[in-house]
Structure formats: C-alpha cells, structure tokens
Design a protein around this motif. Structure first.
Motif, PDB file in Angstrom:
ATOM      1  N   ASP A 209       1.013  -1.154  -0.013  1.00 35.33           N
ATOM      2  CA  ASP A 209      -0.040   0.090   0.039  1.00 35.33           C
ATOM      3  C   ASP A 209       0.868   1.155  -0.019  1.00 35.33           C
ATOM      4  OD1 ASP A 209      -2.144  -1.624   0.047  1.00 35.33           O
ATOM      5  OD2 ASP A 209      -2.590  -1.313   2.226  1.00 35.33           O
ATOM      6  N   LEU A 210       1.766   1.338   0.618  1.00 36.94           N
ATOM      7  CA  LEU A 210       2.941   2.584   1.099  1.00 36.94           C
ATOM      8  C   LEU A 210       3.382   2.543  -0.601  1.00 36.94           C
ATOM      9  CD1 LEU A 210       4.548   1.685   4.320  1.00 36.94           C
ATOM     10  CD2 LEU A 210       3.306   3.656   3.682  1.00 36.94           C
ATOM     11  N   SER A 211       3.907   1.515  -1.323  1.00 37.25           N
ATOM     12  CA  SER A 211       4.567   1.665  -2.628  1.00 37.25           C
ATOM     13  C   SER A 211       3.420   2.359  -3.664  1.00 37.25           C
ATOM     14  CB  SER A 211       5.125   0.614  -3.103  1.00 37.25           C
ATOM     15  OG  SER A 211       6.124   0.047  -1.898  1.00 37.25           O
ATOM     16  N   THR A 212       2.217   1.875  -3.239  1.00 36.79           N
ATOM     17  CA  THR A 212       1.191   2.067  -4.201  1.00 36.79           C
ATOM     18  C   THR A 212       0.783   3.685  -4.283  1.00 36.79           C
ATOM     19  OG1 THR A 212       0.197   0.239  -4.183  1.00 36.79           O
ATOM     20  CG2 THR A 212      -1.166   2.069  -4.985  1.00 36.79           C
ATOM     21  N   ILE A 213       0.830   4.139  -2.845  1.00 40.15           N
ATOM     22  CA  ILE A 213       0.606   5.612  -2.648  1.00 40.15           C
ATOM     23  C   ILE A 213       1.765   6.404  -3.001  1.00 40.15           C
ATOM     24  CG2 ILE A 213       0.194   7.255  -0.571  1.00 40.15           C
ATOM     25  CD1 ILE A 213      -1.248   4.676   0.738  1.00 40.15           C
ATOM     26  N   HIS A 214       2.853   6.038  -2.701  1.00 40.57           N
ATOM     27  CA  HIS A 214       4.192   6.798  -2.907  1.00 40.57           C
ATOM     28  C   HIS A 214       5.261   5.906  -3.288  1.00 40.57           C
ATOM     29  CE1 HIS A 214       7.208   9.951  -1.164  1.00 40.57           C
ATOM     30  NE2 HIS A 214       7.279   9.690  -2.461  1.00 40.57           N
ATOM     31  N   PRO A 215       5.544   5.285  -4.668  1.00 44.27           N
ATOM     32  CA  PRO A 215       6.379   4.547  -5.169  1.00 44.27           C
ATOM     33  C   PRO A 215       7.941   4.961  -4.602  1.00 44.27           C
ATOM     34  CG  PRO A 215       4.862   5.202  -6.873  1.00 44.27           C
ATOM     35  CD  PRO A 215       4.470   6.221  -5.863  1.00 44.27           C
ATOM     36  N   ALA A 216       8.445   6.173  -4.605  1.00 47.33           N
ATOM     37  CA  ALA A 216       9.520   6.284  -3.905  1.00 47.33           C
ATOM     38  C   ALA A 216       9.700   6.438  -2.318  1.00 47.33           C
ATOM     39  CB  ALA A 216       9.824   7.709  -4.731  1.00 47.33           C
ATOM     40  N   ILE A 217       8.763   6.031  -1.603  1.00 46.77           N
ATOM     41  CA  ILE A 217       8.966   6.201  -0.296  1.00 46.77           C
ATOM     42  C   ILE A 217      10.063   5.144   0.121  1.00 46.77           C
ATOM     43  CG2 ILE A 217       7.059   4.595   0.510  1.00 46.77           C
ATOM     44  CD1 ILE A 217       6.327   6.902   2.455  1.00 46.77           C
ATOM     45  N   LYS A 218      10.962   5.694   1.256  1.00 48.39           N
ATOM     46  CA  LYS A 218      11.774   4.888   1.663  1.00 48.39           C
ATOM     47  C   LYS A 218      11.186   4.170   3.118  1.00 48.39           C
ATOM     48  CE  LYS A 218      16.039   3.470   2.327  1.00 48.39           C
ATOM     49  NZ  LYS A 218      16.641   2.486   1.529  1.00 48.39           N
ATOM     50  N   ILE A 219      11.361   2.848   3.312  1.00 46.31           N
ATOM     51  CA  ILE A 219      10.736   2.293   4.455  1.00 46.31           C
ATOM     52  C   ILE A 219      11.695   1.688   5.460  1.00 46.31           C
ATOM     53  CG2 ILE A 219       9.212   0.497   5.479  1.00 46.31           C
ATOM     54  CD1 ILE A 219       7.669   0.629   2.386  1.00 46.31           C
ATOM     55  N   PHE A 220      11.702   1.939   6.738  1.00 40.32           N
ATOM     56  CA  PHE A 220      12.609   1.290   7.680  1.00 40.32           C
ATOM     57  C   PHE A 220      11.853   0.594   8.716  1.00 40.32           C
ATOM     58  CE2 PHE A 220      15.205   4.740   5.994  1.00 40.32           C
ATOM     59  CZ  PHE A 220      16.505   4.081   5.909  1.00 40.32           C
ATOM     60  N   GLU A 221      12.002  -0.629   9.071  1.00 41.67           N
ATOM     61  CA  GLU A 221      11.293  -1.094   9.951  1.00 41.67           C
ATOM     62  C   GLU A 221      12.122  -1.069  11.470  1.00 41.67           C
ATOM     63  OE1 GLU A 221      10.970  -5.383   8.580  1.00 41.67           O
ATOM     64  OE2 GLU A 221       9.978  -4.739   6.950  1.00 41.67           O
ATOM     65  N   THR A 222      11.558  -0.550  12.358  1.00 35.82           N
ATOM     66  CA  THR A 222      12.190   0.111  13.635  1.00 35.82           C
ATOM     67  C   THR A 222      11.823  -0.437  14.828  1.00 35.82           C
ATOM     68  OG1 THR A 222      11.179   2.044  13.549  1.00 35.82           O
ATOM     69  CG2 THR A 222      13.288   1.788  12.416  1.00 35.82           C
ATOM     70  N   SER A 223      12.456  -0.359  15.720  1.00 37.95           N
ATOM     71  CA  SER A 223      12.281  -0.980  17.253  1.00 37.95           C
ATOM     72  C   SER A 223      13.092  -0.252  18.202  1.00 37.95           C
ATOM     73  CB  SER A 223      12.286  -2.283  17.485  1.00 37.95           C
ATOM     74  OG  SER A 223      12.088  -2.892  18.930  1.00 37.95           O
ATOM     75  N   CYS A 224      12.751   0.356  18.962  1.00 37.71           N
ATOM     76  CA  CYS A 224      13.298   0.934  20.130  1.00 37.71           C
ATOM     77  C   CYS A 224      13.538   0.036  21.263  1.00 37.71           C
ATOM     78  CB  CYS A 224      12.432   2.177  20.638  1.00 37.71           C
ATOM     79  SG  CYS A 224      12.196   3.401  19.654  1.00 37.71           S
ATOM     80  N   ILE A 225      12.973  -1.012  21.102  1.00 29.56           N
ATOM     81  CA  ILE A 225      13.222  -2.117  22.191  1.00 29.56           C
ATOM     82  C   ILE A 225      14.386  -3.170  21.845  1.00 29.56           C
ATOM     83  CG2 ILE A 225      12.286  -4.460  23.442  1.00 29.56           C
ATOM     84  CD1 ILE A 225      10.690  -1.588  24.134  1.00 29.56           C
ATOM     85  N   ASN A 226      14.520  -3.485  20.649  1.00 28.32           N
ATOM     86  CA  ASN A 226      15.643  -4.321  20.238  1.00 28.32           C
ATOM     87  C   ASN A 226      16.669  -3.504  19.229  1.00 28.32           C
ATOM     88  OD1 ASN A 226      14.484  -4.576  17.673  1.00 28.32           O
ATOM     89  ND2 ASN A 226      13.715  -6.300  18.147  1.00 28.32           N
ATOM     90  N   GLY A 227      16.266  -2.220  19.030  1.00 30.04           N
ATOM     91  CA  GLY A 227      17.183  -1.317  18.282  1.00 30.04           C
ATOM     92  C   GLY A 227      17.154  -1.692  16.704  1.00 30.04           C
ATOM     93  N   ALA A 228      16.124  -2.477  16.173  1.00 30.18           N
ATOM     94  CA  ALA A 228      16.246  -2.739  14.837  1.00 30.18           C
ATOM     95  C   ALA A 228      15.992  -1.681  14.032  1.00 30.18           C
ATOM     96  CB  ALA A 228      14.979  -3.687  14.606  1.00 30.18           C
ATOM     97  N   GLY A 229      16.918  -1.458  13.020  1.00 26.79           N
ATOM     98  CA  GLY A 229      16.573  -0.510  11.914  1.00 26.79           C
ATOM     99  C   GLY A 229      17.208   0.858  12.221  1.00 26.79           C
ATOM    100  N   LEU A 230      17.551   1.143  13.521  1.00 24.82           N
ATOM    101  CA  LEU A 230      17.887   2.342  13.986  1.00 24.82           C
ATOM    102  C   LEU A 230      19.272   2.894  13.431  1.00 24.82           C
ATOM    103  CD1 LEU A 230      16.930   2.195  17.680  1.00 24.82           C
ATOM    104  CD2 LEU A 230      15.640   3.070  15.789  1.00 24.82           C
ATOM    105  N   ASP A 231      20.145   1.910  13.190  1.00 24.54           N
ATOM    106  CA  ASP A 231      21.699   2.117  12.624  1.00 24.54           C
ATOM    107  C   ASP A 231      21.359   2.763  11.145  1.00 24.54           C
ATOM    108  OD1 ASP A 231      23.117   1.917  14.896  1.00 24.54           O
ATOM    109  OD2 ASP A 231      23.375  -0.106  14.312  1.00 24.54           O
TER     110      ASP A 231
END
Ligand code: MG
Ligand code: ZN
Length: 218
Positions: free
Chosen positions: A181-203
């Motif tokens: 859905d995000l890519s349909t709405i905005h094909p160029a959008i950059k997506i990060f999967e993040t978590s402040c608990i395990n630190g995923a995606g933050l770096d």
C-alpha cells in the motif's frame, strides 16, 4: 467561502515555509518534519537516534505538543538543544511556529534539526514548515490499514518508519500488505522497520540521515 479561507491560510504558510527553507539551506542544516499518531513512538525513536547521531553531528530539536513539555524534557535530558512549542490545543505545527522556535537556536552550530510535530496523521501533512523532508512514524499496533486511510501523509513523506516492529508476532499487522500500500501511494517512499526495544533498523535510519546531511553540505 470555506475553501478560499483555507487557500489563504496555506498560501501565507507556504511563504513563511519558503523563508525557513532558505534559512536552513543557507546554514547548511538538514531539517526533518517528524510526524505520526500519538503513541506511535516519535519521541522514543528520537531519543534512540539522537544518542547515536549526537556522536557525529550537532543536532537540535523543536518539539510540538498540545499542552505539555514532557517530550522536550526527555530530549533535554540527553543534552540536546530543544525548543518547546505548545500549540494550546492546535493539532499541527505551522511554518510561523517553527520560524519563531528556530530563532531561539544557534543555527550556525547545527547540522540537523528535527521537528517533532503534534501527534496526528491528518493536518500536519498539509502544513509545510520549511523542512527538507517529512518522515512519518507508523507503529505496528496502529494497524496496516493506516496508509490507505491517511494517504496524504504517506504521499508527502520521503520516509516511513514502521515502528514497534518487535511487536509484529503479537498483532495481525500484515507487513507485506502495508509495504505494498505504501508503494502504491508513494512509489519512491523509503521504508525502515524500527524498534526502540531491540534497536532494529535504527542504525540504518541514522546512516540514511547522515547521507542526507552530506548532500545538504555540498
Ligand atoms: Mg512525542
Ligand atoms: Zn491541525
């Protein structure tokens, strides 16, 4: 009548936003307008990335909040310059508010300015504050239907942070659908999967910001 009033408001806002943008450009500052629902984790994400980014660059924050200084106090604890804007019930920040707040910062010493907008997926997307780009936080607990329900904010944002990704196994959030859905709405959008608990995606997100700062400096 109603439409004309809104056009005038946005026209005036755009004028001030352009002034802000010129100022940030002259000072070689990257400005990010951080948006998302209340409770999506905007301030927690900020705390996490600021502690990483502050080792490398000078960061300042403008905190939009309806009534309190709670978020600003959290940022201040990290010794990051922060200016509080209370909107007294107003549901978004506008360019004039950001202009006034920026006047209290030493812009010559800042590489990155993050504006945390009022928690809201609707009108913050309509008000340019002079940022380089908008970023929207969508937490897993909010549901995967939000991009289609609030398309403007995802269309306007250069980046989406799918936050609280550690909670994915405990919800019925469909990651593949959300990404599609995000890519349909905005094909160029950059997506990060993040978590402040395990630190995923933050770096990854921090490195992406640092790349953008390099582009601004050129
Ligand atoms: Mg917050
Ligand atoms: Zn609003």
């Amino acid at each position: 009548m109603q439409v004309q009033v809104m056009k005038n408001i946005l026209g005036e806002n755009d004028k001030i936003a352009a002034e802000n943008r010129r100022l940030f450009h002259d000072k070689k500052i990257l400005a990010i307008n951080l948006m998302g629902s209340p409770g999506s984790g905007k301030t927690s994400l900020l705390e996490k990335i600021l502690s990483k980014l502050a080792e490398k660059i000078n960061v300042a924050v403008i905190e939009g909040d309806l009534f309190t200084a709670k978020d600003a106090e959290r940022i201040e604890r990290q010794n990051i310059p922060v200016i509080q804007i209370n909107t007294a019930g107003g549901c978004h920040l506008d360019a004039a508010m950001v202009k006034r707040a920026a006047e209290s910062l030493n812009l010559d010493e800042i590489n990155l300015l993050i504006v945390e907008n009022v928690g809201n997926l609707v009108c913050p997307a309509e008000f340019d504050v002079g940022e380089n780009f908008k970023a929207v936080v969508l937490s897993i607990t909010e549901g995967d239907d939000k991009p289609l329900k609030y398309p403007l904010i995802f269309k306007e944002s250069a980046v989406t942070l799918l936050n609280k990704i550690d909670l994915l196994p405990y919800t019925n959030f469909n990651l593949a659908n959300a990404r599609e859905d995000l890519s349909t709405i905005h094909p160029a959008i950059k997506i990060f999967e993040t978590s402040c608990i395990n630190g995923a995606g933050l770096d990854e997100f921090c490195n992406w910001i640092l790349e953008k700062i390099d582009e601004v400096k050129l």
